[in-house]
Scaffold this active site. Structure first.
Site, mmCIF file in Angstrom:
data_model
loop_
_atom_site.group_PDB
_atom_site.id
_atom_site.type_symbol
_atom_site.label_atom_id
_atom_site.label_comp_id
_atom_site.label_asym_id
_atom_site.label_seq_id
_atom_site.Cartn_x
_atom_site.Cartn_y
_atom_site.Cartn_z
ATOM 1 N N GLY A 74 -4.532 2.720 -7.929
ATOM 2 C CA GLY A 74 -5.717 3.842 -7.175
ATOM 3 C C GLY A 74 -6.298 3.353 -6.106
ATOM 4 N N ASP A 75 -6.656 4.377 -5.194
ATOM 5 C CA ASP A 75 -7.437 3.927 -4.256
ATOM 6 C C ASP A 75 -8.311 5.951 -3.053
ATOM 7 O OD1 ASP A 75 -7.464 3.770 -1.274
ATOM 8 O OD2 ASP A 75 -7.451 2.090 -1.433
ATOM 9 N N LYS A 127 0.736 -1.502 -0.341
ATOM 10 C CA LYS A 127 0.217 -0.062 -0.144
ATOM 11 C C LYS A 127 0.783 0.990 0.419
ATOM 12 C CE LYS A 127 -4.727 1.203 0.079
ATOM 13 N NZ LYS A 127 -5.495 -0.343 -0.423
#
Length: 447
Positions: free
Chosen positions: A165-166, A126
């Site tokens: 993406g996030d 992450k």
């Protein structure tokens, strides 16, 4: 057993005491996985879980960029490369003021289990920055993304680490990031997922997390002879995940009653139908508006400032906003109002108190690492398409997504079904995710 769990958590806390979100995520896993380890000699004495909670690599870097007025700003960038036992690191990039090492470590740790559950060869990672794209011009976002990738590019690659993406990182940001990576490395590779369809993206990738959450809920309901048709559904959030969760609920015959943002929630007793949902999508995606504007367009609906959609009577609840948005009191309200199924679309949106209440009531409850794995699963499918230089149809990708969500559900039931027949999906997801990664780590030795 409690003593073993406590001793493990004491060691984790001694190293990470300033990271509450990470500790919360590890605690949930430890409570279910450590008893499993104790019953299986192959894992005993190998400190597998202790190795899994320590990132293989934690990268922090400065991102300096220039705004439209010529002023220089400095943000902090991160990439947490958590575990690569079963494949290259895979996980999103989040651009939001709340981003810090604790939040990213909890997300990376959850990602390890989530990716393992998909059965695809992906490790967990992450990353992101405390940069806030809201209120910035396209040129400012571009300059930030280019500066961010100038550093990140030396740590990622299609066989090393594949970000996606996030929150705060959509198609626009992925495009800017990919453009700078391509320029620096002088190669066109599938190093990012969530790309545009014309340059290597996968069909239904934007929809996948929301769709997958609903597919998982559908699989849970089937175990009790029910389905989504004619059910009242409350959804939190109004971003990408919430929008497409609502879309899939409507396609399956359910009735969506709520959506929300940080200002509050809207309740539409008549249901948020396809036309109304299209308005929300335009409002949030194109106009960057607030969900409160919905009631100006549809005055029969009501806006509840600062309120929680969990106070609305429903059969199914889909928390799709952010971590720890649904607490013990919210869980109590849902149960009193007849909720029988909760599937997490966001990452860790339910507090431990809420999860405990759901388990006590023996309703269907799916943790995010299982129910929201559709997004990363489709990212994995995008990686496959990039490697093969092909593009599957929307229908092909959707069928593969359905199959993956069913496989995840079946893995959870295999490890989570208890003696009385109740399925503890948290336990099932944690153990199923752990076993695949742990076996790979054992096979590769102490590294």
């Amino acid at each position: 057993m409690e003593a073993k769990i406590k001793a493990f958590m004491d060691e984790v806390i001694s190293r990470n005491g300033h990271e509450p979100e990470f500790i919360q995520a590890v605690q949930e896993v430890a409570e279910t996985v450590i008893p499993y380890i104790a019953k299986h000699e192959i894992y005993n004495g190998k400190n597998i879980l202790l190795r899994m909670v320590e990132p293989e690599r934690l990268i922090s870097f400065r991102v300096a960029w220039v705004d439209d007025n010529g002023d220089i700003h400095v943000n902090r960038g991160y990439r947490i490369q958590m575990n690569s036992a079963i494949g290259p690191y895979k996980g999103g990039l989040r651009f939001h003021p709340s981003v810090n090492a604790s939040i990213l470590k909890f997300l990376a740790f959850e990602q390890v289990f989530k990716n393992s559950l998909t059965t695809l060869p992906m490790g967990g990672g992450k990353g992101g920055s405390d940069f806030d794209p809201k209120g910035k011009s396209d040129d400012e976002v571009m300059r930030f993304c280019h500066a961010f990738m100038t550093e990140l590019c030396r740590h990622i690659g299609p066989n090393t680490d594949v970000p996606a993406g996030d929150i705060g990182v959509g198609a626009r940001e992925i495009g800017f990031l990919f453009g700078m990576y391509k320029k620096i490395r002088n190669e066109f590779t599938g190093v990012l997922t969530g790309k545009g369809l014309s340059w290597g993206g996968s069909k239904i990738r934007p929809e996948a997390t929301g769709y997958g959450t609903v597919y998982f809920a559908q699989n849970m309901l089937k175990t009790r002879g029910e389905d989504i048709k004619d059910k009242d559904v409350v959804i939190s959030g109004s971003g990408n995940v919430a929008q497409f969760a609502a879309e899939k609920v409507l396609q399956l015959g359910g009735k969506v009653l709520t959506l929300s943002d940080s200002g509050g929630y809207i309740y539409d007793a008549d249901g948020i139908d396809e036309e109304k949902l299209a308005y929300v999508m335009d409002l949030k995606n194109n106009k960057r508006g607030r969900i409160s504007e919905y009631v100006d367009k549809y005055p029969k609906a009501t806006f509840h400032k600062g309120g929680s959609p969990w106070e609305v009577k429903c059969h199914i609840a889909l928390p799709c906003a952010t971590q720890n948005e649904l607490d013990g009191n919210d869980a109590k309200a849902l149960l009193e109002n007849g909720c029988v199924c909760v599937a997490e679309g966001a990452n860790m949106p339910s507090t431990p108190e809420a999860i405990h209440a759901f388990h006590e009531a023996k309703i269907l409850f799916a943790p995010g690492k299982a129910s929201n794995a559709g997004g990363v699963a489709t990212s994995g499918l995008e990686m496959s398409q990039n490697s093969l230089r092909i593009s599957w149809t929307r229908e092909e990708v959707d069928e593969r997504l359905k199959g993956i969500m069913k496989d995840i559900h079946d893995s959870c039931t295999a490890f989570g079904t208890e003696e009385d027949g109740y399925c503890n999906y948290v336990k099932g997801a944690n153990i199923a995710g752990f076993v695949k990664v742990a076996d790979a780590m054992l096979a590769q030795g102490v590294i």
